[in-house]
Scaffold this motif. Sequence first.
Motif, PDB file in Angstrom:
ATOM      1  N   THR A 106      40.486  52.393  41.288  1.00  0.00           N
ATOM      2  CA  THR A 106      41.370  50.869  42.924  1.00  0.00           C
ATOM      3  C   THR A 106      41.263  52.499  44.208  1.00  0.00           C
ATOM      4  O   THR A 106      42.351  53.531  43.603  1.00  0.00           O
ATOM      5  CB  THR A 106      43.047  50.843  42.487  1.00  0.00           C
ATOM      6  OG1 THR A 106      43.693  51.648  42.404  1.00  0.00           O
ATOM      7  CG2 THR A 106      42.368  49.634  42.207  1.00  0.00           C
ATOM      8  N   PRO A 107      41.273  52.166  45.091  1.00  0.00           N
ATOM      9  CA  PRO A 107      40.930  53.540  45.980  1.00  0.00           C
ATOM     10  C   PRO A 107      42.650  53.592  46.213  1.00  0.00           C
ATOM     11  O   PRO A 107      43.177  52.453  46.642  1.00  0.00           O
ATOM     12  CB  PRO A 107      39.959  52.722  46.567  1.00  0.00           C
ATOM     13  CG  PRO A 107      40.618  51.465  47.003  1.00  0.00           C
ATOM     14  CD  PRO A 107      40.776  51.412  45.155  1.00  0.00           C
ATOM     15  N   PHE A 108      43.028  54.352  46.791  1.00  0.00           N
ATOM     16  CA  PHE A 108      43.623  54.638  48.031  1.00  0.00           C
ATOM     17  C   PHE A 108      44.562  53.321  48.859  1.00  0.00           C
ATOM     18  O   PHE A 108      43.658  52.976  49.401  1.00  0.00           O
ATOM     19  CB  PHE A 108      44.029  55.930  48.312  1.00  0.00           C
ATOM     20  CG  PHE A 108      44.387  57.542  48.504  1.00  0.00           C
ATOM     21  CD1 PHE A 108      45.871  57.771  47.350  1.00  0.00           C
ATOM     22  CD2 PHE A 108      42.947  57.842  47.907  1.00  0.00           C
ATOM     23  CE1 PHE A 108      45.674  58.886  46.905  1.00  0.00           C
ATOM     24  CE2 PHE A 108      43.878  59.571  47.040  1.00  0.00           C
ATOM     25  CZ  PHE A 108      44.307  59.785  46.156  1.00  0.00           C
ATOM     26  N   GLU A 109      45.670  53.222  48.567  1.00  0.00           N
ATOM     27  CA  GLU A 109      46.054  52.179  49.134  1.00  0.00           C
ATOM     28  C   GLU A 109      47.946  52.292  49.052  1.00  0.00           C
ATOM     29  O   GLU A 109      48.770  53.129  48.549  1.00  0.00           O
ATOM     30  CB  GLU A 109      46.571  50.763  47.966  1.00  0.00           C
ATOM     31  CG  GLU A 109      44.827  50.054  47.861  1.00  0.00           C
ATOM     32  CD  GLU A 109      45.464  49.499  47.025  1.00  0.00           C
ATOM     33  OE1 GLU A 109      46.229  49.210  45.915  1.00  0.00           O
ATOM     34  OE2 GLU A 109      44.393  48.397  46.810  1.00  0.00           O
ATOM     35  N   ASP A 110      48.245  51.851  50.251  1.00  0.00           N
ATOM     36  CA  ASP A 110      49.849  52.214  50.837  1.00  0.00           C
ATOM     37  C   ASP A 110      50.398  51.669  49.679  1.00  0.00           C
ATOM     38  O   ASP A 110      50.442  49.853  49.440  1.00  0.00           O
ATOM     39  CB  ASP A 110      49.727  51.749  52.002  1.00  0.00           C
ATOM     40  CG  ASP A 110      49.479  52.898  52.700  1.00  0.00           C
ATOM     41  OD1 ASP A 110      48.745  53.955  52.888  1.00  0.00           O
ATOM     42  OD2 ASP A 110      49.231  52.360  54.033  1.00  0.00           O
TER      43      ASP A 110
END
Length: 114
Positions: free
Chosen positions: A84-88
Amino acid sequence: MATTGVEAVFLETHNWGRAARFLQALGFELEVSTGDGSGVFRNGEGAFLVVAEVPEDREPGVQVALRVPDADAFHAGPDVEVVTPFEDTHYGTREMTVRDPDGRLWSLQAPVKG
């Protein structure tokens, strides 16, 4: 840009109280307690230990979170499988999940830019 060390270790337990006493006996201090079977421990300036109680029918797991100073400047490279890419996150960081060659998941954590 690369990672800059271990940010946190996430530990799951079947018994929050016993796990907390064990860590405190090893010199860790409870910094945050959620009151619902989870909390954050730290020993000096070392990595955070985030401990959470899980149901008895679930095997307790461990996950390592590596520190990334700037999510926007980070490049995983061809040898890193991005799950998963960067997420808040709800706890104030940006988080990416990657898988190592043996199938283990790793968390990469970066501060949210303000």
